[in-house]
Design a protein around this motif. Structure first.
Motif, PDB file in Angstrom:
ATOM      1  N   PHE A   4       0.810  -1.219   0.000  1.00  8.89           N
ATOM      2  CA  PHE A   4       0.000   0.000   0.000  1.00  8.89           C
ATOM      3  C   PHE A   4       0.843   1.270   0.000  1.00  8.89           C
ATOM      4  CE2 PHE A   4      -3.047  -3.171   1.386  1.00  8.89           C
ATOM      5  CZ  PHE A   4      -4.158  -2.825   0.626  1.00  8.89           C
ATOM      6  N   ARG A  10      -2.621   1.877  -4.452  1.00  7.69           N
ATOM      7  CA  ARG A  10      -3.481   2.312  -3.344  1.00  7.69           C
ATOM      8  C   ARG A  10      -4.749   2.983  -3.877  1.00  7.69           C
ATOM      9  NH1 ARG A  10       0.154   4.965  -0.972  1.00  7.69           N
ATOM     10  NH2 ARG A  10      -0.417   7.078  -1.615  1.00  7.69           N
ATOM     11  N   ARG A  11      -4.599   3.802  -4.899  1.00  6.73           N
ATOM     12  CA  ARG A  11      -5.777   4.483  -5.455  1.00  6.73           C
ATOM     13  C   ARG A  11      -6.686   3.513  -6.218  1.00  6.73           C
ATOM     14  NH1 ARG A  11      -4.200  10.649  -7.273  1.00  6.73           N
ATOM     15  NH2 ARG A  11      -3.134  11.212  -5.325  1.00  6.73           N
ATOM     16  N   SER A  14      -8.565   1.467  -3.719  1.00 11.33           N
ATOM     17  CA  SER A  14      -9.656   2.263  -3.143  1.00 11.33           C
ATOM     18  C   SER A  14     -10.834   2.344  -4.111  1.00 11.33           C
ATOM     19  CB  SER A  14      -9.158   3.672  -2.803  1.00 11.33           C
ATOM     20  OG  SER A  14      -8.122   3.621  -1.844  1.00 11.33           O
ATOM     21  N   VAL A  17     -12.659  -0.979  -3.995  1.00  6.79           N
ATOM     22  CA  VAL A  17     -13.451  -1.175  -2.779  1.00  6.79           C
ATOM     23  C   VAL A  17     -14.746  -0.373  -2.836  1.00  6.79           C
ATOM     24  CG1 VAL A  17     -13.495  -0.735  -0.298  1.00  6.79           C
ATOM     25  CG2 VAL A  17     -11.472  -1.754  -1.340  1.00  6.79           C
ATOM     26  N   ILE A  18     -14.637   0.876  -3.244  1.00  5.54           N
ATOM     27  CA  ILE A  18     -15.831   1.733  -3.282  1.00  5.54           C
ATOM     28  C   ILE A  18     -16.840   1.223  -4.302  1.00  5.54           C
ATOM     29  CG2 ILE A  18     -16.638   4.055  -3.860  1.00  5.54           C
ATOM     30  CD1 ILE A  18     -13.947   5.085  -2.735  1.00  5.54           C
ATOM     31  N   ALA A 142     -11.238  -7.514  -0.246  1.00  8.90           N
ATOM     32  CA  ALA A 142     -12.165  -6.439  -0.579  1.00  8.90           C
ATOM     33  C   ALA A 142     -13.502  -6.997  -1.053  1.00  8.90           C
ATOM     34  CB  ALA A 142     -11.556  -5.542  -1.660  1.00  8.90           C
ATOM     35  N   SER A 177     -15.360   5.860  -7.910  1.00  7.43           N
ATOM     36  CA  SER A 177     -14.388   4.982  -8.548  1.00  7.43           C
ATOM     37  C   SER A 177     -13.811   5.634  -9.802  1.00  7.43           C
ATOM     38  CB  SER A 177     -15.040   3.642  -8.904  1.00  7.43           C
ATOM     39  OG  SER A 177     -14.164   2.823  -9.649  1.00  7.43           O
ATOM     40  N   LEU A 180     -11.213   8.248  -8.849  1.00  6.37           N
ATOM     41  CA  LEU A 180      -9.963   7.663  -8.377  1.00  6.37           C
ATOM     42  C   LEU A 180      -9.148   7.074  -9.527  1.00  6.37           C
ATOM     43  CD1 LEU A 180     -11.194   5.972  -5.083  1.00  6.37           C
ATOM     44  CD2 LEU A 180      -9.530   7.836  -5.273  1.00  6.37           C
ATOM     45  N   THR A 184      -5.150   8.188 -11.244  1.00  3.76           N
ATOM     46  CA  THR A 184      -4.094   7.176 -11.148  1.00  3.76           C
ATOM     47  C   THR A 184      -3.252   7.151 -12.415  1.00  3.76           C
ATOM     48  OG1 THR A 184      -5.528   5.825  -9.743  1.00  3.76           O
ATOM     49  CG2 THR A 184      -3.639   4.732 -10.749  1.00  3.76           C
TER      50      THR A 184
END
Length: 470
Positions: A4, A10-11, A14, A17-18, A142, A177, A180, A184
Protein backbone atom coordinates in the motif's frame (compact mmCIF):
# COMPACT_ATOMS: atom_id res chain seq x y z
CA UNK A 1 8.32 -1.11 -0.05
CA UNK A 2 4.94 -2.33 1.21
CA UNK A 3 2.02 -3.01 -1.09
CA UNK A 4 0.00 0.00 0.00
CA UNK A 5 3.03 2.25 -0.25
CA UNK A 6 2.57 2.02 -4.02
CA UNK A 7 0.56 5.15 -4.74
CA UNK A 8 -1.17 4.00 -7.90
CA UNK A 9 -2.09 0.62 -6.46
CA UNK A 10 -3.48 2.31 -3.34
CA UNK A 11 -5.78 4.48 -5.46
CA UNK A 12 -6.89 1.63 -7.69
CA UNK A 13 -7.59 -0.54 -4.67
CA UNK A 14 -9.66 2.26 -3.14
CA UNK A 15 -11.59 2.58 -6.41
CA UNK A 16 -12.22 -1.16 -6.39
CA UNK A 17 -13.45 -1.17 -2.78
CA UNK A 18 -15.83 1.73 -3.28
CA UNK A 19 -17.26 0.33 -6.51
CA UNK A 20 -17.63 -3.11 -4.92
CA UNK A 21 -19.64 -1.79 -2.00
CA UNK A 22 -21.91 0.07 -4.39
CA UNK A 23 -22.33 -3.10 -6.43
CA UNK A 24 -23.10 -5.08 -3.27
CA UNK A 25 -25.93 -2.74 -2.35
CA UNK A 26 -27.28 -3.01 -5.89
CA UNK A 27 -27.16 -6.83 -5.72
CA UNK A 28 -29.42 -6.87 -2.67
CA UNK A 29 -31.69 -4.23 -4.18
CA UNK A 30 -31.95 -6.05 -7.53
CA UNK A 31 -33.09 -9.25 -5.83
CA UNK A 32 -35.73 -7.37 -3.85
CA UNK A 33 -36.82 -5.46 -6.96
CA UNK A 34 -37.30 -8.75 -8.78
CA UNK A 35 -39.34 -10.07 -5.85
CA UNK A 36 -41.53 -6.96 -5.87
CA UNK A 37 -42.22 -7.22 -9.60
CA UNK A 38 -42.53 -11.01 -9.92
CA UNK A 39 -43.22 -12.43 -6.44
CA UNK A 40 -42.66 -16.22 -6.37
CA UNK A 41 -41.11 -16.02 -9.86
CA UNK A 42 -38.38 -13.68 -8.61
CA UNK A 43 -35.80 -16.44 -8.93
CA UNK A 44 -36.58 -16.88 -12.62
CA UNK A 45 -36.45 -13.12 -13.22
CA UNK A 46 -33.16 -12.80 -11.37
CA UNK A 47 -31.74 -15.80 -13.24
CA UNK A 48 -32.70 -14.21 -16.56
CA UNK A 49 -31.07 -10.91 -15.59
CA UNK A 50 -27.93 -12.71 -14.50
CA UNK A 51 -27.92 -14.83 -17.65
CA UNK A 52 -27.93 -11.61 -19.69
CA UNK A 53 -24.99 -10.51 -17.56
CA UNK A 54 -23.09 -13.73 -18.29
CA UNK A 55 -23.73 -13.51 -22.05
CA UNK A 56 -22.27 -10.00 -22.02
CA UNK A 57 -19.25 -11.17 -20.04
CA UNK A 58 -18.59 -14.17 -22.29
CA UNK A 59 -18.86 -12.18 -25.53
CA UNK A 60 -17.50 -8.75 -24.63
CA UNK A 61 -14.49 -9.58 -22.43
CA UNK A 62 -12.37 -11.22 -25.18
CA UNK A 63 -13.19 -8.36 -27.56
CA UNK A 64 -12.15 -5.82 -24.94
CA UNK A 65 -8.85 -7.63 -24.45
CA UNK A 66 -8.30 -7.65 -28.21
CA UNK A 67 -8.46 -3.88 -28.49
CA UNK A 68 -7.38 -2.63 -25.06
CA UNK A 69 -3.73 -2.31 -26.15
CA UNK A 70 -4.88 0.31 -28.67
CA UNK A 71 -6.66 2.45 -26.05
CA UNK A 72 -5.47 4.63 -23.15
CA UNK A 73 -6.48 2.38 -20.28
CA UNK A 74 -6.98 5.16 -17.71
CA UNK A 75 -9.57 6.97 -19.83
CA UNK A 76 -11.15 3.71 -20.94
CA UNK A 77 -11.77 2.61 -17.34
CA UNK A 78 -13.02 6.06 -16.33
CA UNK A 79 -15.57 6.24 -19.15
CA UNK A 80 -16.86 2.76 -18.33
CA UNK A 81 -17.37 3.80 -14.69
CA UNK A 82 -19.32 6.86 -15.80
CA UNK A 83 -21.62 4.76 -17.99
CA UNK A 84 -22.24 2.35 -15.11
CA UNK A 85 -23.10 5.29 -12.87
CA UNK A 86 -25.77 6.53 -15.27
CA UNK A 87 -27.31 3.10 -15.82
CA UNK A 88 -27.67 2.31 -12.13
CA UNK A 89 -29.36 5.64 -11.48
CA UNK A 90 -32.15 4.51 -13.84
CA UNK A 91 -32.82 1.18 -12.09
CA UNK A 92 -35.04 2.57 -9.27
CA UNK A 93 -37.48 3.90 -11.88
CA UNK A 94 -38.24 0.61 -13.65
CA UNK A 95 -41.84 -0.61 -13.59
CA UNK A 96 -41.65 -3.67 -15.85
CA UNK A 97 -39.52 -6.78 -15.78
CA UNK A 98 -38.18 -6.13 -19.28
CA UNK A 99 -36.83 -2.79 -18.09
CA UNK A 100 -34.55 -4.71 -15.75
CA UNK A 101 -33.31 -6.85 -18.62
CA UNK A 102 -32.42 -3.89 -20.84
CA UNK A 103 -30.60 -1.93 -18.13
CA UNK A 104 -28.75 -5.00 -16.88
CA UNK A 105 -27.64 -5.70 -20.45
CA UNK A 106 -26.09 -2.23 -20.78
CA UNK A 107 -24.62 -2.28 -17.27
CA UNK A 108 -22.99 -5.67 -17.64
CA UNK A 109 -21.62 -4.93 -21.10
CA UNK A 110 -19.62 -2.08 -19.59
CA UNK A 111 -18.61 -4.22 -16.62
CA UNK A 112 -17.47 -6.97 -19.00
CA UNK A 113 -15.06 -4.50 -20.57
CA UNK A 114 -14.02 -2.94 -17.24
CA UNK A 115 -13.14 -5.94 -15.07
CA UNK A 116 -10.54 -7.80 -17.20
CA UNK A 117 -8.90 -4.49 -18.11
CA UNK A 118 -8.71 -3.55 -14.43
CA UNK A 119 -7.33 -6.98 -13.48
CA UNK A 120 -4.65 -6.78 -16.16
CA UNK A 121 -3.53 -3.35 -14.90
CA UNK A 122 -2.51 -4.65 -11.46
CA UNK A 123 0.49 -6.77 -12.60
CA UNK A 124 1.84 -3.72 -14.45
CA UNK A 125 1.72 -1.65 -11.25
CA UNK A 126 2.64 -4.31 -8.67
CA UNK A 127 5.64 -6.03 -10.23
CA UNK A 128 7.10 -7.98 -7.27
CA UNK A 129 5.79 -11.55 -6.97
CA UNK A 130 5.27 -11.37 -3.19
CA UNK A 131 3.48 -8.02 -3.43
CA UNK A 132 1.36 -9.26 -6.32
CA UNK A 133 0.28 -12.29 -4.27
CA UNK A 134 -0.80 -9.95 -1.50
CA UNK A 135 -2.53 -7.70 -4.02
CA UNK A 136 -4.59 -10.69 -5.16
CA UNK A 137 -5.41 -11.50 -1.56
CA UNK A 138 -6.28 -7.86 -0.84
CA UNK A 139 -8.61 -7.89 -3.83
CA UNK A 140 -10.25 -11.04 -2.49
CA UNK A 141 -10.55 -9.50 0.99
CA UNK A 142 -12.17 -6.44 -0.58
CA UNK A 143 -14.67 -8.62 -2.42
CA UNK A 144 -15.23 -10.53 0.81
CA UNK A 145 -15.79 -7.44 2.90
CA UNK A 146 -18.26 -6.26 0.30
CA UNK A 147 -20.15 -9.56 0.34
CA UNK A 148 -20.14 -9.49 4.15
CA UNK A 149 -20.76 -5.85 4.96
CA UNK A 150 -22.90 -4.74 2.01
CA UNK A 151 -25.78 -7.07 2.98
CA UNK A 152 -25.40 -5.93 6.60
CA UNK A 153 -25.52 -2.27 5.58
CA UNK A 154 -28.46 -3.08 3.33
CA UNK A 155 -30.25 -4.85 6.19
CA UNK A 156 -29.79 -1.80 8.41
CA UNK A 157 -30.80 0.60 5.64
CA UNK A 158 -33.92 -1.38 4.79
CA UNK A 159 -35.26 -0.83 8.29
CA UNK A 160 -35.91 2.84 7.51
CA UNK A 161 -35.81 3.27 3.71
CA UNK A 162 -37.03 1.70 0.48
CA UNK A 163 -34.69 -0.72 -1.28
CA UNK A 164 -34.81 1.53 -4.36
CA UNK A 165 -32.58 3.99 -2.53
CA UNK A 166 -29.86 1.35 -2.37
CA UNK A 167 -29.29 1.87 -6.09
CA UNK A 168 -28.17 5.41 -5.29
CA UNK A 169 -25.35 3.95 -3.22
CA UNK A 170 -24.22 1.97 -6.23
CA UNK A 171 -24.21 5.00 -8.53
CA UNK A 172 -22.24 7.00 -5.98
CA UNK A 173 -19.72 4.17 -5.73
CA UNK A 174 -19.15 4.07 -9.47
CA UNK A 175 -18.79 7.87 -9.63
CA UNK A 176 -16.12 7.94 -6.91
CA UNK A 177 -14.39 4.98 -8.55
CA UNK A 178 -14.20 6.94 -11.81
CA UNK A 179 -12.55 9.88 -10.05
CA UNK A 180 -9.96 7.66 -8.38
CA UNK A 181 -9.12 5.83 -11.60
CA UNK A 182 -8.76 9.17 -13.37
CA UNK A 183 -6.25 10.31 -10.74
CA UNK A 184 -4.09 7.18 -11.15
CA UNK A 185 -1.06 6.76 -13.39
CA UNK A 186 -1.97 3.66 -15.37
CA UNK A 187 0.49 2.48 -18.03
CA UNK A 188 -0.97 1.61 -21.37
CA UNK A 189 -1.04 -2.06 -22.31
CA UNK A 190 1.96 -3.64 -23.98
CA UNK A 191 1.37 -4.18 -27.70
CA UNK A 192 0.01 -7.65 -28.34
CA UNK A 193 2.16 -10.15 -30.21
CA UNK A 194 -0.88 -10.94 -32.35
CA UNK A 195 -1.46 -8.60 -35.27
CA UNK A 196 -5.07 -9.53 -36.05
CA UNK A 197 -7.99 -8.65 -33.78
CA UNK A 198 -9.47 -12.15 -34.02
CA UNK A 199 -6.12 -13.69 -33.04
CA UNK A 200 -5.96 -11.39 -30.03
CA UNK A 201 -9.54 -12.20 -29.05
CA UNK A 202 -8.99 -15.95 -29.01
CA UNK A 203 -5.32 -16.02 -27.95
CA UNK A 204 -6.18 -16.31 -24.28
CA UNK A 205 -8.65 -19.12 -24.89
CA UNK A 206 -6.05 -21.00 -26.94
CA UNK A 207 -3.62 -20.62 -24.08
CA UNK A 208 -6.18 -22.09 -21.69
CA UNK A 209 -6.79 -25.04 -24.00
CA UNK A 210 -3.06 -25.76 -24.34
CA UNK A 211 -1.97 -25.31 -20.71
CA UNK A 212 -2.75 -28.07 -18.19
CA UNK A 213 -2.92 -25.79 -15.14
CA UNK A 214 -5.32 -23.45 -16.94
CA UNK A 215 -7.48 -26.37 -18.03
CA UNK A 216 -7.71 -27.15 -14.34
CA UNK A 217 -8.79 -23.57 -13.65
CA UNK A 218 -11.52 -23.92 -16.29
CA UNK A 219 -12.90 -26.99 -14.53
CA UNK A 220 -12.76 -25.25 -11.15
CA UNK A 221 -14.74 -22.35 -12.62
CA UNK A 222 -17.64 -24.77 -12.99
CA UNK A 223 -17.37 -25.79 -9.32
CA UNK A 224 -17.45 -22.17 -8.18
CA UNK A 225 -20.41 -21.33 -10.42
CA UNK A 226 -22.43 -24.39 -9.39
CA UNK A 227 -22.14 -23.56 -5.69
CA UNK A 228 -22.21 -19.77 -5.99
CA UNK A 229 -25.38 -19.68 -8.08
CA UNK A 230 -27.31 -21.20 -5.17
CA UNK A 231 -26.35 -18.24 -2.99
CA UNK A 232 -26.78 -15.56 -5.64
CA UNK A 233 -30.02 -16.74 -7.24
CA UNK A 234 -31.88 -18.75 -4.61
CA UNK A 235 -31.27 -16.84 -1.38
CA UNK A 236 -34.14 -14.39 -1.87
CA UNK A 237 -36.84 -16.96 -2.56
CA UNK A 238 -35.50 -19.55 -0.12
CA UNK A 239 -35.35 -17.11 2.78
CA UNK A 240 -38.67 -15.41 2.00
CA UNK A 241 -40.78 -18.40 0.89
CA UNK A 242 -39.23 -21.41 2.67
CA UNK A 243 -37.75 -19.94 5.83
CA UNK A 244 -40.43 -17.25 6.09
CA UNK A 245 -37.87 -14.48 6.56
CA UNK A 246 -37.97 -10.74 5.94
CA UNK A 247 -36.07 -8.50 3.53
CA UNK A 248 -33.45 -7.96 6.22
CA UNK A 249 -33.14 -11.72 6.72
CA UNK A 250 -32.24 -12.04 3.02
CA UNK A 251 -29.40 -9.59 3.53
CA UNK A 252 -28.17 -11.40 6.64
CA UNK A 253 -28.11 -14.75 4.85
CA UNK A 254 -26.05 -13.25 2.03
CA UNK A 255 -23.74 -11.89 4.71
CA UNK A 256 -23.27 -15.46 6.03
CA UNK A 257 -21.70 -16.48 2.72
CA UNK A 258 -19.49 -13.39 2.89
CA UNK A 259 -18.38 -14.39 6.38
CA UNK A 260 -17.05 -17.69 5.05
CA UNK A 261 -15.16 -15.92 2.29
CA UNK A 262 -13.70 -13.39 4.74
CA UNK A 263 -12.46 -16.01 7.20
CA UNK A 264 -10.62 -17.86 4.43
CA UNK A 265 -9.26 -14.75 2.72
CA UNK A 266 -7.70 -13.47 5.94
CA UNK A 267 -5.55 -16.59 6.45
CA UNK A 268 -4.92 -17.55 2.84
CA UNK A 269 -1.89 -15.30 2.04
CA UNK A 270 0.28 -17.09 4.61
CA UNK A 271 -1.04 -20.44 3.50
CA UNK A 272 -0.15 -19.71 -0.13
CA UNK A 273 3.42 -18.90 0.92
CA UNK A 274 3.79 -22.53 2.03
CA UNK A 275 1.19 -24.59 0.17
CA UNK A 276 0.88 -25.09 -3.59
CA UNK A 277 -1.87 -23.21 -5.41
CA UNK A 278 -3.12 -26.48 -6.91
CA UNK A 279 -3.65 -28.10 -3.51
CA UNK A 280 -5.42 -25.04 -2.09
CA UNK A 281 -7.76 -24.77 -5.08
CA UNK A 282 -8.60 -28.48 -5.15
CA UNK A 283 -9.35 -28.30 -1.43
CA UNK A 284 -11.76 -25.48 -2.17
CA UNK A 285 -13.44 -27.65 -4.80
CA UNK A 286 -13.91 -30.44 -2.25
CA UNK A 287 -15.43 -27.98 0.24
CA UNK A 288 -17.90 -26.70 -2.36
CA UNK A 289 -18.96 -30.18 -3.47
CA UNK A 290 -19.64 -31.13 0.16
CA UNK A 291 -21.52 -27.87 0.82
CA UNK A 292 -23.81 -28.25 -2.20
CA UNK A 293 -24.37 -31.88 -1.24
CA UNK A 294 -25.38 -30.72 2.24
CA UNK A 295 -27.84 -28.24 0.68
CA UNK A 296 -29.44 -31.07 -1.29
CA UNK A 297 -29.64 -33.22 1.84
CA UNK A 298 -31.36 -30.54 3.91
CA UNK A 299 -33.84 -29.90 1.11
CA UNK A 300 -34.66 -33.60 0.73
CA UNK A 301 -35.03 -34.01 4.49
CA UNK A 302 -37.22 -30.92 4.76
CA UNK A 303 -34.85 -29.20 7.20
CA UNK A 304 -35.97 -25.60 6.73
CA UNK A 305 -34.11 -23.67 9.42
CA UNK A 306 -31.88 -20.62 9.39
CA UNK A 307 -28.94 -22.19 11.29
CA UNK A 308 -28.13 -25.13 8.97
CA UNK A 309 -28.75 -22.93 5.95
CA UNK A 310 -26.37 -20.32 7.32
CA UNK A 311 -23.66 -22.93 7.94
CA UNK A 312 -23.95 -24.17 4.35
CA UNK A 313 -23.80 -20.61 3.03
CA UNK A 314 -20.65 -19.96 5.11
CA UNK A 315 -19.02 -23.09 3.68
CA UNK A 316 -19.87 -22.03 0.12
CA UNK A 317 -18.29 -18.62 0.69
CA UNK A 318 -15.13 -20.18 2.12
CA UNK A 319 -14.79 -22.74 -0.66
CA UNK A 320 -15.15 -20.08 -3.33
CA UNK A 321 -12.37 -18.01 -1.73
CA UNK A 322 -10.03 -21.02 -1.73
CA UNK A 323 -10.42 -21.29 -5.51
CA UNK A 324 -10.73 -17.68 -6.61
CA UNK A 325 -7.89 -16.10 -4.61
CA UNK A 326 -4.95 -18.12 -6.07
CA UNK A 327 -6.35 -18.03 -9.62
CA UNK A 328 -4.56 -14.80 -10.53
CA UNK A 329 -1.20 -16.31 -9.54
CA UNK A 330 -1.82 -19.33 -11.74
CA UNK A 331 -2.79 -17.13 -14.69
CA UNK A 332 0.19 -14.83 -14.32
CA UNK A 333 2.66 -17.69 -14.20
CA UNK A 334 1.20 -19.39 -17.26
CA UNK A 335 2.12 -16.62 -19.75
CA UNK A 336 4.75 -14.01 -20.49
CA UNK A 337 3.91 -10.36 -19.60
CA UNK A 338 2.57 -9.47 -23.07
CA UNK A 339 -0.05 -12.21 -22.78
CA UNK A 340 -1.42 -11.15 -19.38
CA UNK A 341 -4.36 -9.05 -20.68
CA UNK A 342 -5.43 -11.83 -23.04
CA UNK A 343 -5.32 -14.62 -20.47
CA UNK A 344 -7.07 -12.53 -17.81
CA UNK A 345 -9.81 -11.68 -20.29
CA UNK A 346 -10.11 -15.33 -21.25
CA UNK A 347 -10.47 -16.34 -17.59
CA UNK A 348 -13.07 -13.63 -17.09
CA UNK A 349 -15.01 -14.88 -20.09
CA UNK A 350 -14.64 -18.61 -19.40
CA UNK A 351 -15.50 -18.31 -15.72
CA UNK A 352 -18.69 -16.49 -16.57
CA UNK A 353 -19.49 -19.07 -19.21
CA UNK A 354 -19.75 -21.49 -16.30
CA UNK A 355 -22.14 -19.11 -14.53
CA UNK A 356 -24.13 -18.89 -17.76
CA UNK A 357 -24.76 -22.63 -17.39
CA UNK A 358 -25.56 -22.64 -13.66
CA UNK A 359 -27.65 -19.48 -13.27
CA UNK A 360 -30.58 -20.82 -15.36
CA UNK A 361 -30.50 -24.09 -13.42
CA UNK A 362 -30.63 -22.27 -10.08
CA UNK A 363 -33.38 -19.91 -11.25
CA UNK A 364 -35.57 -21.56 -13.87
CA UNK A 365 -35.28 -25.18 -12.72
CA UNK A 366 -35.83 -24.19 -9.09
CA UNK A 367 -38.93 -22.21 -10.08
CA UNK A 368 -40.43 -25.04 -12.12
CA UNK A 369 -39.26 -28.17 -10.27
CA UNK A 370 -38.21 -26.99 -6.81
CA UNK A 371 -34.97 -26.38 -4.95
CA UNK A 372 -34.16 -30.07 -4.48
CA UNK A 373 -34.07 -30.82 -8.21
CA UNK A 374 -32.10 -27.68 -9.06
CA UNK A 375 -29.56 -28.16 -6.28
CA UNK A 376 -29.08 -31.84 -7.14
CA UNK A 377 -28.24 -30.85 -10.73
CA UNK A 378 -25.79 -28.23 -9.47
CA UNK A 379 -24.21 -30.75 -7.10
CA UNK A 380 -23.61 -33.04 -10.06
CA UNK A 381 -21.95 -30.24 -12.04
CA UNK A 382 -19.76 -29.31 -9.06
CA UNK A 383 -18.60 -32.92 -8.71
CA UNK A 384 -17.84 -33.17 -12.43
CA UNK A 385 -15.80 -29.97 -12.30
CA UNK A 386 -13.81 -31.09 -9.25
CA UNK A 387 -12.98 -34.51 -10.71
CA UNK A 388 -12.01 -32.96 -14.05
CA UNK A 389 -9.67 -30.45 -12.39
CA UNK A 390 -7.98 -33.20 -10.42
CA UNK A 391 -7.49 -35.20 -13.62
CA UNK A 392 -6.32 -32.55 -16.10
CA UNK A 393 -4.09 -30.48 -13.80
CA UNK A 394 -0.84 -32.42 -13.34
CA UNK A 395 1.60 -31.97 -10.50
CA UNK A 396 4.71 -31.70 -12.71
CA UNK A 397 5.52 -28.48 -14.54
CA UNK A 398 7.06 -30.31 -17.53
CA UNK A 399 3.51 -30.72 -18.82
CA UNK A 400 3.37 -26.93 -19.18
CA UNK A 401 6.49 -26.93 -21.38
CA UNK A 402 5.22 -29.73 -23.61
CA UNK A 403 1.83 -28.03 -23.97
CA UNK A 404 3.55 -24.94 -25.33
CA UNK A 405 5.41 -27.08 -27.86
CA UNK A 406 2.31 -29.04 -28.87
CA UNK A 407 0.17 -26.00 -29.55
CA UNK A 408 2.73 -24.01 -31.56
CA UNK A 409 3.09 -24.27 -35.35
CA UNK A 410 6.54 -25.01 -36.75
CA UNK A 411 7.59 -21.40 -37.07
CA UNK A 412 6.23 -20.43 -33.65
CA UNK A 413 7.85 -23.20 -31.60
CA UNK A 414 10.76 -21.07 -30.49
CA UNK A 415 8.41 -18.33 -29.32
CA UNK A 416 6.18 -20.80 -27.49
CA UNK A 417 9.19 -22.39 -25.83
CA UNK A 418 10.38 -18.95 -24.79
CA UNK A 419 7.00 -18.28 -23.21
CA UNK A 420 7.26 -21.58 -21.40
CA UNK A 421 10.70 -20.64 -20.12
CA UNK A 422 9.36 -17.36 -18.75
CA UNK A 423 6.37 -19.06 -17.16
CA UNK A 424 8.21 -22.02 -15.67
CA UNK A 425 11.54 -20.57 -14.60
CA UNK A 426 10.32 -18.65 -11.51
CA UNK A 427 8.70 -21.78 -10.12
CA UNK A 428 11.06 -24.68 -10.72
CA UNK A 429 14.41 -23.03 -10.23
CA UNK A 430 17.48 -23.07 -12.43
CA UNK A 431 17.25 -26.74 -13.34
CA UNK A 432 13.73 -26.44 -14.65
CA UNK A 433 14.50 -23.15 -16.36
CA UNK A 434 17.32 -24.75 -18.32
CA UNK A 435 14.89 -27.41 -19.52
CA UNK A 436 12.46 -24.79 -20.77
CA UNK A 437 15.24 -22.83 -22.46
CA UNK A 438 16.36 -26.00 -24.23
CA UNK A 439 12.92 -26.25 -25.78
CA UNK A 440 12.90 -22.53 -26.60
CA UNK A 441 16.14 -22.79 -28.55
CA UNK A 442 14.73 -25.38 -30.96
CA UNK A 443 13.73 -24.04 -34.38
CA UNK A 444 11.47 -26.83 -35.57
CA UNK A 445 8.66 -28.81 -34.00
CA UNK A 446 10.61 -32.07 -34.20
CA UNK A 447 13.70 -30.50 -32.66
CA UNK A 448 11.61 -28.97 -29.91
CA UNK A 449 10.06 -32.32 -29.09
CA UNK A 450 13.52 -33.90 -28.94
CA UNK A 451 14.67 -31.12 -26.65
CA UNK A 452 11.67 -31.66 -24.41
CA UNK A 453 12.45 -35.37 -24.16
CA UNK A 454 16.11 -34.67 -23.47
CA UNK A 455 15.12 -32.16 -20.81
CA UNK A 456 13.26 -34.75 -18.74
CA UNK A 457 16.36 -35.50 -16.70
CA UNK A 458 16.88 -31.83 -16.02
CA UNK A 459 13.25 -31.42 -15.06
CA UNK A 460 13.53 -34.39 -12.76
CA UNK A 461 16.42 -32.63 -11.05
CA UNK A 462 14.10 -29.72 -10.38
CA UNK A 463 11.17 -31.96 -9.40
CA UNK A 464 11.26 -31.01 -5.73
CA UNK A 465 10.86 -27.36 -6.62
CA UNK A 466 8.04 -28.29 -9.00
CA UNK A 467 6.11 -30.17 -6.36
CA UNK A 468 6.43 -27.36 -3.90
CA UNK A 469 4.93 -24.84 -6.30
CA UNK A 470 2.16 -26.83 -8.05
Amino acid sequence: MGLFAIRDYRRLFSAQVIALFGTGLATVALGLLAYELAGPRAGAVLATALTIKMVAYVVVAPLAAAYVDRLPRRWFLTILDVVRTLVVIALPFVTEVWHIYVLIGVLQTTSAAFTPTFQAVIPDIVTEEADYTRALSASQVASTMESLLSPVLAAVALTFMSFNLLFLGTSAGFAVSALLVLSTRIPNARPSSHSKAWDRAVAGIRTFAATPSLRGVMALNLVVAAAGSIVVVNTVNYVRDVLGGTQSDVAWMLAASGTGTLLVALVLPRVLDRVADRLVMLTGAAVLVLAVGAAVTTSVAGIAAALPTGVIWVAIGGGMALIITPTGRVLRRAVDPTGIPEVFAAQFSLSHLAWLVTYPIAGWVATQAGFTTAWAALAGLAAIGAITALTVWPRAEKAEVRAAVAVAPHDETAEAGGHAAVAVAPRIGKAGARAAVAVASARTEAAAREAAEAAEGTLAAGQCACVRTI
